[in-house]
Design an enzyme around this catalytic site. Structure first.
Site, PDB file in Angstrom:
ATOM      1  N   LYS A 133       0.864  -1.185   0.000  1.00 26.07           N
ATOM      2  CA  LYS A 133       0.000   0.000   0.000  1.00 26.07           C
ATOM      3  C   LYS A 133       0.897   1.231   0.000  1.00 26.07           C
ATOM      4  CE  LYS A 133      -4.410   1.228   0.250  1.00 26.07           C
ATOM      5  NZ  LYS A 133      -5.605   0.581  -0.304  1.00 26.07           N
ATOM      6  N   ASP A 173      -7.015   4.567  -4.455  1.00 25.63           N
ATOM      7  CA  ASP A 173      -7.671   4.440  -3.141  1.00 25.63           C
ATOM      8  C   ASP A 173      -8.245   5.843  -2.881  1.00 25.63           C
ATOM      9  OD1 ASP A 173      -7.832   2.504  -0.620  1.00 25.63           O
ATOM     10  OD2 ASP A 173      -7.362   4.461   0.187  1.00 25.63           O
TER      11      ASP A 173
HETATM   12  P1  NDP Z   1     -12.738   8.211  -2.642  1.00 28.94           P
HETATM   13  O1  NDP Z   1     -11.650   9.182  -2.455  1.00 28.94           O
HETATM   14  O2  NDP Z   1     -13.303   8.014  -4.000  1.00 28.94           O
HETATM   15  O3  NDP Z   1     -13.965   8.562  -1.663  1.00 28.94           O
HETATM   16  C1  NDP Z   1     -13.775   8.627  -0.295  1.00 28.94           C
HETATM   17  C2  NDP Z   1     -15.073   9.040   0.367  1.00 28.94           C
HETATM   18  O4  NDP Z   1     -14.948   8.892   1.765  1.00 28.94           O
HETATM   19  C3  NDP Z   1     -15.438  10.495   0.125  1.00 28.94           C
HETATM   20  O5  NDP Z   1     -16.822  10.638   0.138  1.00 28.94           O
HETATM   21  C4  NDP Z   1     -14.794  11.184   1.335  1.00 28.94           C
HETATM   22  O6  NDP Z   1     -15.400  12.421   1.693  1.00 28.94           O
HETATM   23  C5  NDP Z   1     -15.042  10.166   2.418  1.00 28.94           C
HETATM   24  N1  NDP Z   1     -13.969  10.282   3.442  1.00 28.94           N
HETATM   25  C6  NDP Z   1     -12.654  10.065   3.281  1.00 28.94           C
HETATM   26  N2  NDP Z   1     -11.986  10.303   4.419  1.00 28.94           N
HETATM   27  C7  NDP Z   1     -12.915  10.691   5.293  1.00 28.94           C
HETATM   28  C8  NDP Z   1     -12.854  11.073   6.644  1.00 28.94           C
HETATM   29  N3  NDP Z   1     -11.672  11.113   7.309  1.00 28.94           N
HETATM   30  N4  NDP Z   1     -14.026  11.371   7.263  1.00 28.94           N
HETATM   31  C9  NDP Z   1     -15.211  11.321   6.589  1.00 28.94           C
HETATM   32  N5  NDP Z   1     -15.317  10.973   5.298  1.00 28.94           N
HETATM   33  C10 NDP Z   1     -14.194  10.664   4.665  1.00 28.94           C
HETATM   34  O7  NDP Z   1     -12.191   6.817  -2.052  1.00 28.94           O
HETATM   35  P2  NDP Z   1     -12.711   5.343  -2.336  1.00 28.94           P
HETATM   36  O8  NDP Z   1     -14.186   5.357  -2.548  1.00 28.94           O
HETATM   37  O9  NDP Z   1     -11.844   4.746  -3.367  1.00 28.94           O
HETATM   38  O10 NDP Z   1     -12.352   4.600  -0.960  1.00 28.94           O
HETATM   39  C11 NDP Z   1     -13.284   4.528   0.138  1.00 28.94           C
HETATM   40  C12 NDP Z   1     -12.853   3.419   1.072  1.00 28.94           C
HETATM   41  O11 NDP Z   1     -12.852   2.157   0.360  1.00 28.94           O
HETATM   42  C13 NDP Z   1     -11.458   3.539   1.683  1.00 28.94           C
HETATM   43  O12 NDP Z   1     -11.455   2.983   2.967  1.00 28.94           O
HETATM   44  C14 NDP Z   1     -10.608   2.657   0.769  1.00 28.94           C
HETATM   45  O13 NDP Z   1      -9.435   2.202   1.403  1.00 28.94           O
HETATM   46  C15 NDP Z   1     -11.589   1.520   0.526  1.00 28.94           C
HETATM   47  N6  NDP Z   1     -11.304   0.710  -0.652  1.00 28.94           N
HETATM   48  C16 NDP Z   1     -11.232   1.280  -1.893  1.00 28.94           C
HETATM   49  C17 NDP Z   1     -10.993   0.487  -2.986  1.00 28.94           C
HETATM   50  C18 NDP Z   1     -11.023   1.039  -4.372  1.00 28.94           C
HETATM   51  O14 NDP Z   1     -10.995   0.239  -5.313  1.00 28.94           O
HETATM   52  N7  NDP Z   1     -11.112   2.344  -4.572  1.00 28.94           N
HETATM   53  C19 NDP Z   1     -10.717  -0.958  -2.854  1.00 28.94           C
HETATM   54  C20 NDP Z   1     -10.929  -1.471  -1.513  1.00 28.94           C
HETATM   55  C21 NDP Z   1     -11.176  -0.642  -0.460  1.00 28.94           C
HETATM   56  P3  NDP Z   1     -14.529  13.770   1.604  1.00 28.94           P
HETATM   57  O15 NDP Z   1     -14.459  14.069   0.128  1.00 28.94           O
HETATM   58  O16 NDP Z   1     -15.298  14.780   2.374  1.00 28.94           O
HETATM   59  O17 NDP Z   1     -13.186  13.481   2.215  1.00 28.94           O
END
Ligand code: NDP
Length: 453
Positions: A133, A173
């Site tokens: 990662k 991510d």
């Molecule tokens: P994105 O950046 O596309 O979206 C993240 C979302 O989560 C946004 O809505 C963001 O809101 C919110 N968010 C992030 N940090 C915080 C925080 N500290 N508090 C509140 N809201 C938060 O990321 P992904 O959708 O790709 O990833 C989401 C999760 O899924 C993560 O845990 C990631 O590790 C996991 N994941 C992703 C994969 C992938 O293929 N993308 C694969 C497997 C797991 P804001 O814009 O306000 O920060």
């Protein structure tokens, strides 16, 4: 049913203390290591070869950790200095594989927790990928495309020497989507003078990306939730569902829920959440988030009377049959879990990595809620990344239907593996134990066969 020798439990407890001591100020990594190690005692007791001195100790120590400076000028010429990370945790099953996260909360401990989880997740897919990662404390929010490009180019100018299609294959991510992967790939290609498509996944469909990769994590989690419900004689149709987040995982979770006849009523970001009585309009959400790079309050404004924005609130207070946390780690605590249980939730499946705190998981399991841990439930993303690598290697591109069929088969297989392993070790229905032990067995077998390295 396997009984656990007290000395195994004591040894694991001692190792956990040592992990905390050797990796100070890394609470997320401690939490992830504890969550796995606490479930391994039965398998270590039943299979003496796994209790070999040094095996688990090697598993919790990354093979390599790279920390580097990332300087970049903003649009006004001011230079910013961020910190970049790549933790290459375990390559017993294949090249290191795992995403890059760009978010101000990123530090070495966060990347280590994610890399550690990734080892077991990747093992569960059944594919040949190790765990890694990376990321940076860079915050892409509010930055222009040109600033994001300069940051990505500077990041890759150091990272390129550590990665490669047979060595380490990053993906996206939080904060890293198609735009960032494009800039990163371009800089890698420029520096190395190689068209090495398999060095990054999540690429655009026209230049080496796999169809269904953007959808895979969200779609896969919904399929996992559906499989857990099926195990209990139910299905997703007609179920009211709460989803947190509004990024890549949340959007495609919502899309698949709608396709399967469920009713997703929420989405969120770090400013609050939206509840939409008519169900989330996924096309509007995509327009606001993916095209305009806006916030969820804009979705509520545009959607009209059915939707309202709740500033600072958490989606878990909205009554639902199924909950799919899809934002970030530790976003669902014991209080949230209690609210979900009070409102009659039947299943919780983690789209994000480690979104539920240990107390929340305990409470949900005690209440008889089906709980799908992220390392199993959100493995669809990395699984399709591995399929992207296979397509790149063969210089071919599969139709969407083929990728989707493979994704469905992989998610079914992960569900079955977790379920059967939990039953075999005397904890039927406990997907946390099932996922940890099944992932561990596959990695540990490979590590044992390859000697002490
Ligand atoms: P994105 O950046 O596309 O979206 C993240 C979302 O989560 C946004 O809505 C963001 O809101 C919110 N968010 C992030 N940090 C915080 C925080 N500290 N508090 C509140 N809201 C938060 O990321 P992904 O959708 O790709 O990833 C989401 C999760 O899924 C993560 O845990 C990631 O590790 C996991 N994941 C992703 C994969 C992938 O293929 N993308 C694969 C497997 C797991 P804001 O814009 O306000 O920060």
């Amino acid at each position: 049913m396997t009984t656990t020798r007290p000395d195994t439990k004591t040894a694991l407890a001692r190792l956990l203390t040592e992990i905390e001591h050797r990796n100070p100020a890394q609470p997320e990594f401690h939490q992830a290591a504890r969550e796995v190690l606490e479930t391994l005692a039965p398998v270590l007791a039943a299979r003496p070869e796994y209790a070999e001195p040094g095996l688990v100790e090697r598993l919790v120590e990354p093979e390599r950790q790279v920390v580097f400076r990332v300087p970049w000028p903003d649009d006004r010429g001011r230079v910013h200095v961020n910190r970049g990370f790549r933790v290459e945790f375990n390559s017993a099953l294949g090249p290191y594989k795992g995403g890059l996260r760009f978010h101000p909360s990123v530090n070495l401990g966060v990347i280590k927790f994610l890399g550690f989880e990734q080892i077991f997740k990747n093992a569960l897919t059944g594919l040949g990928i190790g765990g890694g990662k990376g990321g940076s404390d860079f915050d892409p929010r509010g930055r222009s495309d040109a600033e994001v490009m300069r940051f990505c180019q500077s990041f890759m100018t150091e990272l390129y020497r550590h990665i490669g299609e047979h060595t380490d294959v990053p993906a996206g991510d939080i904060g890293v989507g198609g735009r960032e992967i494009g800039y990163l790939f371009g800089q890698y290609r420029r520096i190395t003078n190689r068209w090495e498509a398999g060095v990054l996944t999540g690429k655009g469909a026209g230049w080496g990306g796999s169809l269904i990769r953007p959808e895979a994590t969200g779609y896969g989690n919904v399929l996992f939730a559906a499989a857990m419900l099926r195990e209990r004689g139910e299905d997703l149709e007609g179920q009211t569902t709460v989803v947190s987040g509004s990024g890549n995982v949340a959007i495609y979770t919502i899309e698949k829920l709608i396709a399967l006849g469920a009713n997703p009523v929420t989405c969120s970001d770090s400013s609050g959440y939206v509840v939409d009585e008519k169900g989330i309009d996924v096309d509007l959400l995509k327009q606001v988030k993916e095209v305009e790079r806006g916030r969820v309050d804009t979705y509520a404004e545009r959607r009209g009377a059915s939707a309202r924005f709740v500033p600072g609130g958490r989606v878990w207070e909205v009554p639902a049959d199924v909950a799919l946390p899809s934002a970030t780690q530790n976003e669902l605590d014991a209080q949230d879990a209690a609210a979900l249980v009070r409102n009659g939730v039947k299943a919780v499946s983690e789209g994000a990595n480690m979104p539920a705190t240990p107390d929340a998981v305990h409470l949900l399991q005690q209440a008889g809620v089906a709980f799908g841990p992220g390392k199993a439930a959100n493995a669809g993303g990395v699984a399709v990344s591995a399929l992207e690598m296979a397509q790149n290697h063969a210089r071919t591109s599969w139709p969407a239907a083929r990728v989707e069929d493979e994704l469905a088969a992989i998610m079914t297989s992960i569900h079955t593996t977790c379920h059967e392993t939990a039953t075999r070790y005397g904890t039927p229905g406990d997907y946390v134990t099932g996922a940890n032990i099944a992932g561990f067995e596959r990695v540990a077998d490979a590590m044992l066969a390859q000697g002490v390295i």
